[in-house]
Design a protein around this motif. Structure first.
Motif, PDB file in Angstrom:
ATOM      1  N   GLY A 147       0.824  -1.209   0.000  1.00  0.00           N
ATOM      2  CA  GLY A 147       0.000   0.000   0.000  1.00  0.00           C
ATOM      3  C   GLY A 147       0.858   1.260   0.000  1.00  0.00           C
ATOM      4  N   ASN A 148       0.194   2.405   0.144  1.00  0.00           N
ATOM      5  CA  ASN A 148       0.934   3.673   0.128  1.00  0.00           C
ATOM      6  C   ASN A 148       1.937   3.751   1.278  1.00  0.00           C
ATOM      7  OD1 ASN A 148      -0.772   4.291  -1.968  1.00  0.00           O
ATOM      8  ND2 ASN A 148      -1.092   6.401  -1.290  1.00  0.00           N
ATOM      9  N   ASN A 149       1.487   3.444   2.484  1.00  0.00           N
ATOM     10  CA  ASN A 149       2.407   3.531   3.619  1.00  0.00           C
ATOM     11  C   ASN A 149       3.515   2.487   3.519  1.00  0.00           C
ATOM     12  OD1 ASN A 149       0.936   5.585   4.725  1.00  0.00           O
ATOM     13  ND2 ASN A 149      -0.042   4.342   6.305  1.00  0.00           N
ATOM     14  N   ASP A 175       0.516  -8.739   1.464  1.00  0.00           N
ATOM     15  CA  ASP A 175      -0.527  -7.882   0.864  1.00  0.00           C
ATOM     16  C   ASP A 175      -1.439  -8.755   0.035  1.00  0.00           C
ATOM     17  OD1 ASP A 175      -1.935  -5.740  -0.747  1.00  0.00           O
ATOM     18  OD2 ASP A 175      -0.527  -4.478   0.348  1.00  0.00           O
ATOM     19  N   SER A 208      -1.885 -12.949   1.482  1.00  0.00           N
ATOM     20  CA  SER A 208      -2.504 -12.646   2.771  1.00  0.00           C
ATOM     21  C   SER A 208      -3.920 -13.198   2.840  1.00  0.00           C
ATOM     22  CB  SER A 208      -2.526 -11.135   2.973  1.00  0.00           C
ATOM     23  OG  SER A 208      -2.892 -10.828   4.302  1.00  0.00           O
ATOM     24  N   VAL A 209      -4.525 -13.056   4.027  1.00  0.00           N
ATOM     25  CA  VAL A 209      -5.911 -13.504   4.163  1.00  0.00           C
ATOM     26  C   VAL A 209      -6.827 -12.374   3.715  1.00  0.00           C
ATOM     27  CG1 VAL A 209      -5.573 -15.228   5.955  1.00  0.00           C
ATOM     28  CG2 VAL A 209      -5.900 -12.867   6.612  1.00  0.00           C
ATOM     29  N   ARG A 250      -8.046  -5.499  -6.112  1.00  0.00           N
ATOM     30  CA  ARG A 250      -6.642  -5.636  -5.683  1.00  0.00           C
ATOM     31  C   ARG A 250      -6.318  -7.053  -5.214  1.00  0.00           C
ATOM     32  NH1 ARG A 250      -4.411  -0.132  -4.031  1.00  0.00           N
ATOM     33  NH2 ARG A 250      -2.654  -1.039  -2.916  1.00  0.00           N
ATOM     34  N   THR A 284      -0.715  -2.185   8.537  1.00  0.00           N
ATOM     35  CA  THR A 284      -0.903  -0.940   7.802  1.00  0.00           C
ATOM     36  C   THR A 284      -1.701  -1.247   6.537  1.00  0.00           C
ATOM     37  OG1 THR A 284       0.136   1.007   6.833  1.00  0.00           O
ATOM     38  CG2 THR A 284       1.436  -1.035   6.768  1.00  0.00           C
ATOM     39  N   ALA A 285      -2.591  -2.225   6.701  1.00  0.00           N
ATOM     40  CA  ALA A 285      -3.499  -2.583   5.599  1.00  0.00           C
ATOM     41  C   ALA A 285      -4.757  -1.741   5.723  1.00  0.00           C
ATOM     42  CB  ALA A 285      -3.822  -4.067   5.651  1.00  0.00           C
ATOM     43  N   ASN A 286      -5.674  -1.964   4.782  1.00  0.00           N
ATOM     44  CA  ASN A 286      -6.906  -1.171   4.768  1.00  0.00           C
ATOM     45  C   ASN A 286      -7.633  -1.218   6.101  1.00  0.00           C
ATOM     46  OD1 ASN A 286      -7.296  -2.149   1.429  1.00  0.00           O
ATOM     47  ND2 ASN A 286      -7.048  -0.054   2.116  1.00  0.00           N
ATOM     48  N   THR A 287      -8.324  -0.144   6.381  1.00  0.00           N
ATOM     49  CA  THR A 287      -9.190  -0.066   7.557  1.00  0.00           C
ATOM     50  C   THR A 287     -10.334  -1.065   7.385  1.00  0.00           C
ATOM     51  OG1 THR A 287      -8.658   2.244   7.913  1.00  0.00           O
ATOM     52  CG2 THR A 287     -10.757   1.472   8.812  1.00  0.00           C
ATOM     53  N   ASP A 291      -4.369   2.999  15.240  1.00  0.00           N
ATOM     54  CA  ASP A 291      -4.529   4.035  14.227  1.00  0.00           C
ATOM     55  C   ASP A 291      -3.461   5.130  14.359  1.00  0.00           C
ATOM     56  OD1 ASP A 291      -5.698   5.106  12.020  1.00  0.00           O
ATOM     57  OD2 ASP A 291      -7.447   5.946  13.020  1.00  0.00           O
ATOM     58  N   ASN A 343      -5.865   5.378  -2.021  1.00  0.00           N
ATOM     59  CA  ASN A 343      -6.635   4.143  -1.855  1.00  0.00           C
ATOM     60  C   ASN A 343      -7.268   4.032  -0.463  1.00  0.00           C
ATOM     61  OD1 ASN A 343      -7.535   1.571  -2.972  1.00  0.00           O
ATOM     62  ND2 ASN A 343      -6.169   0.646  -1.453  1.00  0.00           N
ATOM     63  N   ASP A 344      -6.590   4.625   0.525  1.00  0.00           N
ATOM     64  CA  ASP A 344      -7.156   4.665   1.883  1.00  0.00           C
ATOM     65  C   ASP A 344      -8.494   5.415   1.839  1.00  0.00           C
ATOM     66  OD1 ASP A 344      -7.361   4.531   4.681  1.00  0.00           O
ATOM     67  OD2 ASP A 344      -6.181   6.358   4.969  1.00  0.00           O
ATOM     68  N   LYS A 350     -13.126   4.720  11.360  1.00  0.00           N
ATOM     69  CA  LYS A 350     -12.280   5.914  11.411  1.00  0.00           C
ATOM     70  C   LYS A 350     -12.941   7.003  12.246  1.00  0.00           C
ATOM     71  CE  LYS A 350      -8.449   6.759   9.188  1.00  0.00           C
ATOM     72  NZ  LYS A 350      -7.204   6.137   9.570  1.00  0.00           N
ATOM     73  N   ASP A 378      -0.205  12.657   2.858  1.00  0.00           N
ATOM     74  CA  ASP A 378      -0.639  11.717   3.868  1.00  0.00           C
ATOM     75  C   ASP A 378       0.409  10.654   4.222  1.00  0.00           C
ATOM     76  OD1 ASP A 378      -2.762  11.157   5.469  1.00  0.00           O
ATOM     77  OD2 ASP A 378      -3.733   9.795   4.048  1.00  0.00           O
TER      78      ASP A 378
HETATM   79  P1  NAD Z   1      -3.433   1.758   1.139  1.00  0.00           P
HETATM   80  O1  NAD Z   1      -4.843   1.470   0.763  1.00  0.00           O
HETATM   81  O2  NAD Z   1      -2.568   2.459   0.177  1.00  0.00           O
HETATM   82  O3  NAD Z   1      -2.687   0.420   1.557  1.00  0.00           O
HETATM   83  C1  NAD Z   1      -3.320  -0.634   2.218  1.00  0.00           C
HETATM   84  C2  NAD Z   1      -2.835  -1.936   1.624  1.00  0.00           C
HETATM   85  O4  NAD Z   1      -3.406  -2.995   2.394  1.00  0.00           O
HETATM   86  C3  NAD Z   1      -3.237  -2.166   0.188  1.00  0.00           C
HETATM   87  O5  NAD Z   1      -2.098  -2.433  -0.595  1.00  0.00           O
HETATM   88  C4  NAD Z   1      -4.168  -3.376   0.247  1.00  0.00           C
HETATM   89  O6  NAD Z   1      -4.047  -4.202  -0.880  1.00  0.00           O
HETATM   90  C5  NAD Z   1      -3.684  -4.049   1.507  1.00  0.00           C
HETATM   91  N1  NAD Z   1      -4.630  -4.951   2.203  1.00  0.00           N
HETATM   92  C6  NAD Z   1      -5.942  -4.822   2.434  1.00  0.00           C
HETATM   93  N2  NAD Z   1      -6.407  -5.858   3.163  1.00  0.00           N
HETATM   94  C7  NAD Z   1      -5.363  -6.659   3.406  1.00  0.00           C
HETATM   95  C8  NAD Z   1      -5.195  -7.878   4.111  1.00  0.00           C
HETATM   96  N3  NAD Z   1      -6.228  -8.492   4.681  1.00  0.00           N
HETATM   97  N4  NAD Z   1      -3.962  -8.413   4.174  1.00  0.00           N
HETATM   98  C9  NAD Z   1      -2.908  -7.807   3.588  1.00  0.00           C
HETATM   99  N5  NAD Z   1      -2.999  -6.672   2.896  1.00  0.00           N
HETATM  100  C10 NAD Z   1      -4.215  -6.101   2.805  1.00  0.00           C
HETATM  101  O7  NAD Z   1      -3.546   2.586   2.509  1.00  0.00           O
HETATM  102  P2  NAD Z   1      -2.418   3.456   3.261  1.00  0.00           P
HETATM  103  O8  NAD Z   1      -2.581   4.869   2.853  1.00  0.00           O
HETATM  104  O9  NAD Z   1      -1.108   2.796   3.123  1.00  0.00           O
HETATM  105  O10 NAD Z   1      -2.941   3.341   4.757  1.00  0.00           O
HETATM  106  C11 NAD Z   1      -2.846   2.092   5.409  1.00  0.00           C
HETATM  107  C12 NAD Z   1      -3.681   2.080   6.678  1.00  0.00           C
HETATM  108  O11 NAD Z   1      -3.159   3.034   7.594  1.00  0.00           O
HETATM  109  C13 NAD Z   1      -5.154   2.417   6.474  1.00  0.00           C
HETATM  110  O12 NAD Z   1      -5.947   1.577   7.245  1.00  0.00           O
HETATM  111  C14 NAD Z   1      -5.245   3.819   6.963  1.00  0.00           C
HETATM  112  O13 NAD Z   1      -6.531   4.168   7.451  1.00  0.00           O
HETATM  113  C15 NAD Z   1      -4.226   3.803   8.088  1.00  0.00           C
HETATM  114  N6  NAD Z   1      -3.770   5.152   8.401  1.00  0.00           N
HETATM  115  C16 NAD Z   1      -3.123   5.918   7.465  1.00  0.00           C
HETATM  116  C17 NAD Z   1      -2.740   7.208   7.780  1.00  0.00           C
HETATM  117  C18 NAD Z   1      -2.052   8.087   6.794  1.00  0.00           C
HETATM  118  O14 NAD Z   1      -1.876   9.256   7.063  1.00  0.00           O
HETATM  119  N7  NAD Z   1      -1.603   7.598   5.669  1.00  0.00           N
HETATM  120  C19 NAD Z   1      -3.004   7.716   9.043  1.00  0.00           C
HETATM  121  C20 NAD Z   1      -3.651   6.920   9.965  1.00  0.00           C
HETATM  122  C21 NAD Z   1      -4.000   5.625   9.641  1.00  0.00           C
END
Ligand code: NAD
Length: 529
Positions: free
Chosen positions: A73-75, A147, A184-185, A198, A236-239, A312, A347-348, A361, A439
């Motif tokens: 993901g992005n992070n 992922d 992943s699951v 994805r 750090t996967a999707n919420t 979070d 994507n978040d 959230k 972000d």
């Molecule tokens: P993103 O959507 O870019 O990345 C999330 C990744 O998780 C994706 O690549 C997706 O394919 C993967 N994913 C989803 N379900 C999965 C699973 N079951 N197993 C493995 N991988 C899985 O999001 P992001 O911007 O990288 O943010 C990640 C998380 O961090 C989010 O939940 C977001 O709410 C939280 N967060 C981000 C910030 C920020 O500022 N960027 C701040 C607070 C919290």
């Protein structure tokens, strides 16, 4: 090398009979000063208390792995690319000129702590926080993880559209060496339906016990393959949506384990990963808002003496809120309403555009002013015992949170906050904040801080009064609160949201481990002749 990425081999040395350095350990005596308060008929009787503790920190920083769930993901991809840029000294061209890699935005790598005063000049002396105790250097973290998207890491970085092209171009071969994330699951019920496209890299089947064992084996293999002493497992996967808390399903450690065995539908992927890490004895941190830590997971962590932390990442809007709300209430000003709007296009944001994920959230963002309000019942009416509705909870400012998905702005999140307050004799004050930030570049240094601190806290043991042996800290690492929007704390204890208090806690703890007492801004020497 930028100062935030530099290696400084010499840690500070405390010269005191309370602090003992051996090749293996730093052992320090510490007096914890507090006060017991008895309340009777509106009178407060306060008795100062002193509790003796000793802390023992293992000096050798083990070889540490960071396994992220959501690696692609992005992070996840931004963290990997920026660590690799630092490690390989990759500078890049931007329209402003040459940019050096650094760790700006990391509390541990880029901020300092006051350790005392130089007697000859009476000047305060500050050292990098990372110098107080031995901590793992980010460049040394061994990176990996899972992922549901199987895109190779160099391509995942491109998809994220976070980093400058010239950095991407140069770091690409290093990212390619990381290969693809582990499968992943994927339980579609837990994340937004818009993420389905994805999910091309999933562990087959629907048996949750088999999935648990698969993840545990992944952690063990990663540890063995890279000869690691410690692996930090980081969500750090999707919420996800909230899991329902159901008696008999996720309320106790045994029930959670049985629910996994029976593939119960309310066991989320994040809970499964947390349980896997706990059973492997490796720290698990939740960087997203969902209730991964259902009650049974917390008791499992207690039972296994395995560390957990979350929830979070507190990166932009909430971080500022935990400063502003405290400033207003501590200044004796009464916020009447706090209205927060966000829009983002990554994507978040796409995932959060679905109602159940937004709800997670919203909950995480909403509780952040509660402790400040509770601490000042001069401004806010206290809860009325036996009352119903609002009066039962006590007076509280109106607080709303809105998040909208606007693809055009990509990773550049915009947060708009209005603080509307009552001031002197019926006056009103309105503060408006417009916070625009990239972000993922705000969030990734927090992942680093959380991982580095979690590793350190596995090496710190304590001994309280009457205890003969040193013991590990309590499993819920509330010292990680500074980086978390909705801090997980020991059940039954108060959550501290104030950013200042969270930092003080961390600073005081690190200092206590080397036998430096207090974090005092009393500065008596500047007040007396
Ligand atoms: P993103 O959507 O870019 O990345 C999330 C990744 O998780 C994706 O690549 C997706 O394919 C993967 N994913 C989803 N379900 C999965 C699973 N079951 N197993 C493995 N991988 C899985 O999001 P992001 O911007 O990288 O943010 C990640 C998380 O961090 C989010 O939940 C977001 O709410 C939280 N967060 C981000 C910030 C920020 O500022 N960027 C701040 C607070 C919290």
């Amino acid at each position: 090398v930028h100062p935030t990425a530099a290696r400084r081999p010499n840690y500070i040395t405390v010269q005191s009979e309370n602090t003992v350095y051996t090749d293996d350990h730093i052992t320090a005596k510490y007096l914890d000063r507090g006060a017991d308060v008895m309340v009777s008929d509106g009178q407060f009787t306060v008795t100062p208390t002193v509790k003796p503790y000793a802390f023992q920190t293992t000096r050798k920083v083990g070889k540490t792995g960071l396994m992220m769930i959501g690696l692609g993901g992005n992070n996840g991809s931004t963290l990997c690319a920026t660590i690799l840029a630092n490690k390989h000294h990759i500078s890049w061209h931007t329209k402003e000129g040459i940019q050096q890699p650094n760790y700006i935005g990391s509390l541990l790598r880029a901020s300092t702590v006051r350790i005392g005063t130089e007697p000859s000049t009476s000047k305060e002396v500050h050292v990098p926080i990372s110098d107080v105790l031995p901590m793992v250097h980010p460049n040394d973290l061994v990176l990996g993880g899972w992922d549901i998207s199987g895109l190779p890491m160099d391509k995942a970085m491109e998809r994220a559209k976070v980093l400058d092209y010239d950095l991407q171009r140069q770091v690409k071969p290093h990212m390619a060496l990381l290969g693809c994330p582990l499968p992943s699951v994927y339980y579609p019920d837990f994340i937004a339906a818009n993420q389905e496209a994805r999910a091309d890299n999933v562990i087959p089947g629907t048996d949750k016990q088999v999935h648990l064992e698969h993840i545990r084996a992944d952690i063990r293999h990663f540890k063995a393959e890279h000869e690691l002493d410690r692996v930090i497992v980081f969500w750090t996967a999707n919420t996800e949506r909230y899991s329902d808390i159901i008696p008999g399903v996720n309320d106790t450690a045994n029930n959670v384990l049985a629910s996994i065995m029976n593939s119960h539908p309310e066991v989320s992927p994040s809970t499964l990963f947390a349980v896997a890490a706990i059973l492997e004895g490796e720290p698990f941190i939740n960087g997203a808002p969902q209730n991964t830590f259902v009650p049974g997971v917390i008791t499992l962590a207690e039972r296994e003496k395995s560390f957990i932390g979350g929830d979070d990442l507190k990166s932009g809007q909430t971080k500022l809120k935990s400063v502003l709300a405290e400033f207003l209430v501590n200044a004796g000003i009464k916020p009447l309403s706090i209205a927060s709007y966000n829009h983002l296009g990554n994507n978040d944001g796409h995932n959060l555009s679905a109602e159940p994920q937004f709800k997670s959230k919203e909950i995480s963002k909403s509780s952040v002013v509660d402790d400040m309000v509770d601490a000042n019942r001069l401004l806010y009416k206290p809860p009325v015992p036996g009352a119903k509705g609002k009066a039962a909870k006590g007076e509280h400012p109106d607080h709303i949170v809105v998040i909208k998905y606007v693809p055009a702005v990509g990773d550049s999140k915009r947060a708009i906050d209005e603080y509307y307050s009552e001031i002197f004799c019926g006056g009103r004050q309105t503060i408006n904040i417009f916070n625009e930030c990239e972000d993922s570049l705000l969030a990734t240094p927090l992942i680093l801080d959380l991982a580095i601190l979690a590793e350190l806290l596995t090496r710190v043991k304590y001994r309280g009064e009457g205890q003969t042996d040193f013991a590990p800290l309590y499993p819920v690492l509330s010292l990680l609160s500074y980086m978390c929007k909705a801090p997980l704390v020991k059940p039954g204890t108060d959550v501290v949201n104030s950013l200042g208090r969270q930092r003080n806690a961390l600073e005081s703890f690190l200092k206590a481990c080397v036998g430096l007492e207090g974090n005092s801004d009393l500065l008596l020497e500047t007040r007396v002749w």
